[in-house]
Structure formats: C-alpha cells, structure tokens
Design a protein around this motif. Structure first.
Motif, PDB file in Angstrom:
ATOM      1  N   GLY A 297      53.156 -19.075  17.718  1.00 47.11           N
ATOM      2  CA  GLY A 297      52.674 -20.320  17.767  1.00 47.11           C
ATOM      3  C   GLY A 297      51.912 -20.495  16.516  1.00 47.11           C
ATOM      4  N   THR A 298      50.852 -19.688  16.096  1.00 49.05           N
ATOM      5  CA  THR A 298      50.240 -19.903  14.917  1.00 49.05           C
ATOM      6  C   THR A 298      50.864 -19.961  13.723  1.00 49.05           C
ATOM      7  OG1 THR A 298      48.111 -18.719  16.017  1.00 49.05           O
ATOM      8  CG2 THR A 298      47.962 -19.056  13.747  1.00 49.05           C
ATOM      9  N   ILE A 299      52.025 -19.214  13.604  1.00 47.07           N
ATOM     10  CA  ILE A 299      52.767 -19.107  12.213  1.00 47.07           C
ATOM     11  C   ILE A 299      53.310 -20.676  12.157  1.00 47.07           C
ATOM     12  CG2 ILE A 299      54.846 -18.276  11.112  1.00 47.07           C
ATOM     13  CD1 ILE A 299      53.906 -15.607  12.368  1.00 47.07           C
ATOM     14  N   VAL A 300      54.104 -21.162  13.277  1.00 47.57           N
ATOM     15  CA  VAL A 300      54.484 -22.483  13.277  1.00 47.57           C
ATOM     16  C   VAL A 300      53.526 -23.553  13.006  1.00 47.57           C
ATOM     17  CG1 VAL A 300      55.496 -24.144  14.705  1.00 47.57           C
ATOM     18  CG2 VAL A 300      56.244 -21.757  15.142  1.00 47.57           C
ATOM     19  N   ARG A 301      52.349 -23.196  13.393  1.00 51.71           N
ATOM     20  CA  ARG A 301      51.207 -24.314  12.946  1.00 51.71           C
ATOM     21  C   ARG A 301      50.979 -24.332  11.440  1.00 51.71           C
ATOM     22  NH1 ARG A 301      45.016 -23.839  15.515  1.00 51.71           N
ATOM     23  NH2 ARG A 301      44.306 -25.975  14.549  1.00 51.71           N
TER      24      ARG A 301
ATOM     25  N   VAL B  92      53.319 -20.347  23.397  1.00 47.68           N
ATOM     26  CA  VAL B  92      53.473 -20.707  21.879  1.00 47.68           C
ATOM     27  C   VAL B  92      53.360 -22.166  21.626  1.00 47.68           C
ATOM     28  CG1 VAL B  92      55.667 -20.876  20.280  1.00 47.68           C
ATOM     29  CG2 VAL B  92      55.380 -18.874  21.702  1.00 47.68           C
ATOM     30  N   ILE B  93      53.746 -22.939  22.473  1.00 47.87           N
ATOM     31  CA  ILE B  93      53.688 -24.522  22.384  1.00 47.87           C
ATOM     32  C   ILE B  93      52.198 -24.675  22.290  1.00 47.87           C
ATOM     33  CG2 ILE B  93      53.860 -26.762  23.502  1.00 47.87           C
ATOM     34  CD1 ILE B  93      56.585 -25.387  22.399  1.00 47.87           C
ATOM     35  N   GLN B  94      51.298 -24.097  23.063  1.00 43.28           N
ATOM     36  CA  GLN B  94      49.941 -24.301  22.918  1.00 43.28           C
ATOM     37  C   GLN B  94      49.555 -23.774  21.747  1.00 43.28           C
ATOM     38  OE1 GLN B  94      48.067 -25.927  25.287  1.00 43.28           O
ATOM     39  NE2 GLN B  94      46.224 -25.668  24.422  1.00 43.28           N
ATOM     40  N   SER B  95      49.687 -22.862  21.114  1.00 44.86           N
ATOM     41  CA  SER B  95      49.061 -22.284  20.013  1.00 44.86           C
ATOM     42  C   SER B  95      49.575 -23.270  18.639  1.00 44.86           C
ATOM     43  CB  SER B  95      49.755 -20.595  19.746  1.00 44.86           C
ATOM     44  OG  SER B  95      49.315 -19.742  20.819  1.00 44.86           O
ATOM     45  N   THR B  96      50.555 -23.724  18.403  1.00 49.59           N
ATOM     46  CA  THR B  96      51.161 -24.832  17.732  1.00 49.59           C
ATOM     47  C   THR B  96      50.313 -25.835  17.498  1.00 49.59           C
ATOM     48  OG1 THR B  96      52.530 -25.967  18.989  1.00 49.59           O
ATOM     49  CG2 THR B  96      53.608 -23.935  18.078  1.00 49.59           C
ATOM     50  N   MET B  97      49.445 -26.193  18.625  1.00 50.48           N
ATOM     51  CA  MET B  97      48.831 -27.364  18.462  1.00 50.48           C
ATOM     52  C   MET B  97      49.403 -28.666  18.061  1.00 50.48           C
ATOM     53  SD  MET B  97      45.742 -26.363  19.585  1.00 50.48           S
ATOM     54  CE  MET B  97      44.466 -27.646  19.115  1.00 50.48           C
ATOM     55  N   GLY B  98      50.418 -28.859  18.500  1.00 48.10           N
ATOM     56  CA  GLY B  98      51.379 -30.004  18.168  1.00 48.10           C
ATOM     57  C   GLY B  98      52.440 -29.760  17.201  1.00 48.10           C
ATOM     58  N   ALA B  99      52.098 -28.624  16.237  1.00 48.66           N
ATOM     59  CA  ALA B  99      53.091 -28.689  15.172  1.00 48.66           C
ATOM     60  C   ALA B  99      54.498 -28.331  15.657  1.00 48.66           C
ATOM     61  CB  ALA B  99      52.696 -27.467  14.381  1.00 48.66           C
ATOM     62  N   PHE B 100      54.648 -28.000  17.026  1.00 50.33           N
ATOM     63  CA  PHE B 100      56.399 -27.652  17.450  1.00 50.33           C
ATOM     64  C   PHE B 100      57.227 -29.019  17.336  1.00 50.33           C
ATOM     65  CE2 PHE B 100      54.105 -29.380  21.198  1.00 50.33           C
ATOM     66  CZ  PHE B 100      55.065 -30.072  21.768  1.00 50.33           C
ATOM     67  N   ILE B 101      56.472 -29.984  17.262  1.00 46.58           N
ATOM     68  CA  ILE B 101      57.182 -31.372  17.025  1.00 46.58           C
ATOM     69  C   ILE B 101      57.733 -31.528  15.722  1.00 46.58           C
ATOM     70  CG2 ILE B 101      57.078 -33.757  17.157  1.00 46.58           C
ATOM     71  CD1 ILE B 101      54.508 -33.439  18.909  1.00 46.58           C
ATOM     72  N   ARG B 102      57.205 -31.025  14.692  1.00 46.38           N
ATOM     73  CA  ARG B 102      57.458 -31.350  13.215  1.00 46.38           C
ATOM     74  C   ARG B 102      58.256 -30.144  12.492  1.00 46.38           C
ATOM     75  NH1 ARG B 102      52.615 -33.404  14.524  1.00 46.38           N
ATOM     76  NH2 ARG B 102      51.391 -31.310  14.109  1.00 46.38           N
TER      77      ARG B 102
ATOM     78  N   THR C  83      38.703   1.000  -0.388  1.00 49.41           N
ATOM     79  CA  THR C  83      38.071   1.928   0.687  1.00 49.41           C
ATOM     80  C   THR C  83      38.218   1.217   2.187  1.00 49.41           C
ATOM     81  OG1 THR C  83      35.975   0.488   0.276  1.00 49.41           O
ATOM     82  CG2 THR C  83      36.399   2.527  -1.117  1.00 49.41           C
ATOM     83  N   ASN C  84      39.075   0.519   2.380  1.00 52.49           N
ATOM     84  CA  ASN C  84      39.116  -0.281   3.550  1.00 52.49           C
ATOM     85  C   ASN C  84      39.678   0.700   4.773  1.00 52.49           C
ATOM     86  OD1 ASN C  84      42.029  -0.094   2.733  1.00 52.49           O
ATOM     87  ND2 ASN C  84      42.231  -1.697   4.581  1.00 52.49           N
ATOM     88  N   GLY C  85      39.329   0.582   5.870  1.00 55.34           N
ATOM     89  CA  GLY C  85      39.921   1.392   7.096  1.00 55.34           C
ATOM     90  C   GLY C  85      41.003   0.843   7.781  1.00 55.34           C
ATOM     91  N   THR C  86      41.063  -0.447   7.516  1.00 57.22           N
ATOM     92  CA  THR C  86      42.108  -1.224   8.237  1.00 57.22           C
ATOM     93  C   THR C  86      43.626  -0.829   7.792  1.00 57.22           C
ATOM     94  OG1 THR C  86      40.436  -2.925   8.724  1.00 57.22           O
ATOM     95  CG2 THR C  86      42.902  -3.674   8.990  1.00 57.22           C
ATOM     96  N   GLU C  87      44.322  -0.466   8.725  1.00 55.16           N
ATOM     97  CA  GLU C  87      45.788  -0.215   8.323  1.00 55.16           C
ATOM     98  C   GLU C  87      46.804  -1.416   8.230  1.00 55.16           C
ATOM     99  OE1 GLU C  87      47.399   2.477  11.261  1.00 55.16           O
ATOM    100  OE2 GLU C  87      46.041   4.029  10.860  1.00 55.16           O
ATOM    101  N   SER C  88      46.490  -2.222   8.781  1.00 50.09           N
ATOM    102  CA  SER C  88      47.338  -3.490   8.557  1.00 50.09           C
ATOM    103  C   SER C  88      46.658  -4.962   9.084  1.00 50.09           C
ATOM    104  CB  SER C  88      48.935  -3.478   9.200  1.00 50.09           C
ATOM    105  OG  SER C  88      48.554  -3.315  10.546  1.00 50.09           O
ATOM    106  N   LEU C  89      47.312  -5.986   8.824  1.00 48.32           N
ATOM    107  CA  LEU C  89      47.030  -7.239   9.159  1.00 48.32           C
ATOM    108  C   LEU C  89      47.791  -7.639  10.274  1.00 48.32           C
ATOM    109  CD1 LEU C  89      46.218  -9.108   5.931  1.00 48.32           C
ATOM    110  CD2 LEU C  89      44.605  -8.158   7.170  1.00 48.32           C
ATOM    111  N   ASN C  90      46.938  -8.600  11.107  1.00 50.49           N
ATOM    112  CA  ASN C  90      47.813  -9.445  12.034  1.00 50.49           C
ATOM    113  C   ASN C  90      48.829 -10.184  11.620  1.00 50.49           C
ATOM    114  OD1 ASN C  90      47.804 -12.464  13.194  1.00 50.49           O
ATOM    115  ND2 ASN C  90      47.377 -11.135  15.210  1.00 50.49           N
ATOM    116  N   ALA C  91      50.158 -10.358  12.147  1.00 49.93           N
ATOM    117  CA  ALA C  91      51.180 -10.970  11.657  1.00 49.93           C
ATOM    118  C   ALA C  91      50.951 -12.490  11.240  1.00 49.93           C
ATOM    119  CB  ALA C  91      52.359 -10.998  12.649  1.00 49.93           C
ATOM    120  N   ALA C  92      50.196 -13.378  11.928  1.00 45.29           N
ATOM    121  CA  ALA C  92      49.902 -14.495  11.869  1.00 45.29           C
ATOM    122  C   ALA C  92      48.937 -14.675  10.801  1.00 45.29           C
ATOM    123  CB  ALA C  92      49.444 -15.448  12.907  1.00 45.29           C
TER     124      ALA C  92
END
Length: 254
Positions: A122-126, A150-160, A228-237
């Motif tokens: 939903g965040t990616i759609v937003r 998913v719909i909630q996470s789009t914050m209305g973007a699912f319409i567009r 020097t970071n210790g984080t392996e990867s980022l969240n997909a969104a």
C-alpha cells in the motif's frame, strides 16, 4: 443499527476469498472514504458511518444518492480491521476498468515481485501516486490489492493508481521496455547511473527478486550505503521511495 447478518457479511470481506466472491472490498477512515466519494463514487455500494461523520457528510451522501446507515462506535469496531476505526467504513465494488496503456519509453514504473506485506504494498502505491506513476505492475503472488490493510496504507491513492497483476515475462513481451532495472545489493549506484524511463523491479521482502526475473533484468541498480553500516538491506517500501525519488529527480525535475 447493524444486524448480526450485516456484521457477519462485512467481516467476511476481511478474507480474500469472500472479497473475490462478492467483488466487494472495504475502505475505512474519513480521508479515504471522502476521497472515494469525491473521485469515484460509482464504486461505492454502501456507507456505514457514525453520528460524527454524518453530521458533516449526510447531505453529501444524500445528494450523491449513496446508500448509508448510521452505526455506533461499538458497531464500527466490530466490522473494522483497525484498532481505532475513524468514523466511517464503506463497501466498494471492484474496479472494472480496462487495462490502461503505459508508455515505458517516457515514464518509469514499478514491478513488485512477490511483495507479501500489505503495508509495504500500500505504501508503494501511495508513493507511486506522489511521483506521478499512474500504473504499478505486480507478480501474481504479490499481496491482494483489495486487502483492507493495503487499501488503508495507500491513504486514498488506490483510486488513482492502476494496479496490474501479470508475470514479468508476459509484461515484457506485451510492451516495448528497453530498460529493466532491478533493485539488488550488487547493482550500479543509482546516484551515478544515468537513469532512463523503464521498469523498476522490486523484490520480495525476505528473498529479493526471484531467479527467473533476475534473468530478465538488464540494468541492476543499488542504493549505496555507508561503508560501516550494519544494516543488511532496506524495507521494500523504503527502498522504492528512495529509488522513485531519484528517477523523478533525473527524469522529471528540470
């Protein structure tokens, strides 16, 4: 007042099987529901709202000839998936629009390869809506677009934003896409890469891009990290937002 059957029917739409059977999905919250009423009222089947919502919006609902029912806060809690539901819940019909043509020669878009988390999806759609991406493409195994989270996470973007499910190989055969980018850990730096219009493949949260789709990518890219970071990867969104921002900067900002 809601009947026991109405509560049961609405609660059943929390499940994909029942949504598909009835071709109905749930939209919750003042912001999302009012956007649907303003921009796509024809998909609204029925609105269930508290006195607070109806105090402001009842006349609008009547003018739009939308079927609605006043319910209590306790009743809204029973039919909602939210911990703190916000005044209103709408039942909406599935979209029945024909697939829109997307011009990959002048625009960029995303292909979501098995994205399972509804919040990420939903965040990616937003963010796609934020950056003017009108269509997002997804593998068949990606989370259900009509999932209430998913719909909630789009914050209305699912319409567009038009969401299309298809295999990547099929999408590439149907469209002229010269640049197929893939977000991987060993790609070229997005900030030094001269980016062009095309398709950006974002992989599964745990496993990345599938082996079969990796073979179809001709331009692997990566978001550089601190040495020097210790984080392996980022969240997909999060990764999608950074990548979309850089594509927008290079292709759209003059």
């Amino acid at each position: 007042m809601l009947s026991k059957n109405q509560i049961k029917e609405i609660q059943s739409l929390h499940l994909k099987k029942q949504r598909d059977n009835q071709k109905l999905f749930i939209v919750e919250g003042v912001k999302s529901v009012t956007e649907v009423l303003l921009q796509k009222r024809t998909i609204v089947s029925k609105v269930f709202a508290t006195k607070d919502f109806l105090y402001i919006h009842e006349e609008q609902l009547r003018q739009l000839k939308i079927d609605f029912l006043e319910i209590t806060d306790d009743e809204l809690q029973k039919i909602s998936l939210q911990n703190n539901p916000n005044q209103v819940l709408a039942l909406c019909h599935y979209f029945h629009e024909s697939e829109k043509k997307f011009d990959f020669t002048s625009e960029f878009s995303f292909y979501l390869d098995d994205i399972r988390d509804p919040g990420n999806f939903g965040t990616i759609v937003r963010l796609a809506d934020w950056f003017g991406v009108t269509s997002v493409f997804c593998s068949p195994a990606t989370c259900d677009f009509y999932n209430p989270k998913v719909i909630q996470s789009t914050m209305g973007a699912f319409i567009r934003v038009n969401v299309v499910y298809c295999e990547l190989e099929v999408l590439l055969k149907k469209n002229l896409i010269d640049n197929i980018y893939g977000a991987v850990l060993t790609g070229t730096n997005i900030y030094t890469n001269k980016l062009k219009p095309g398709l950006i493949v974002i992989g599964n949260e745990a496993n990345g891009i599938s082996d079969e789709n990796l073979k179809l990518i001709n331009n692997p890219i990566t978001i550089p990290s601190h040495l020097t970071n210790g984080t392996e990867s980022l969240n997909a969104a999060m990764a999608s937002a950074i990548i979309a921002s850089e594509f927008y900067r290079q292709l759209k900002v003059k």
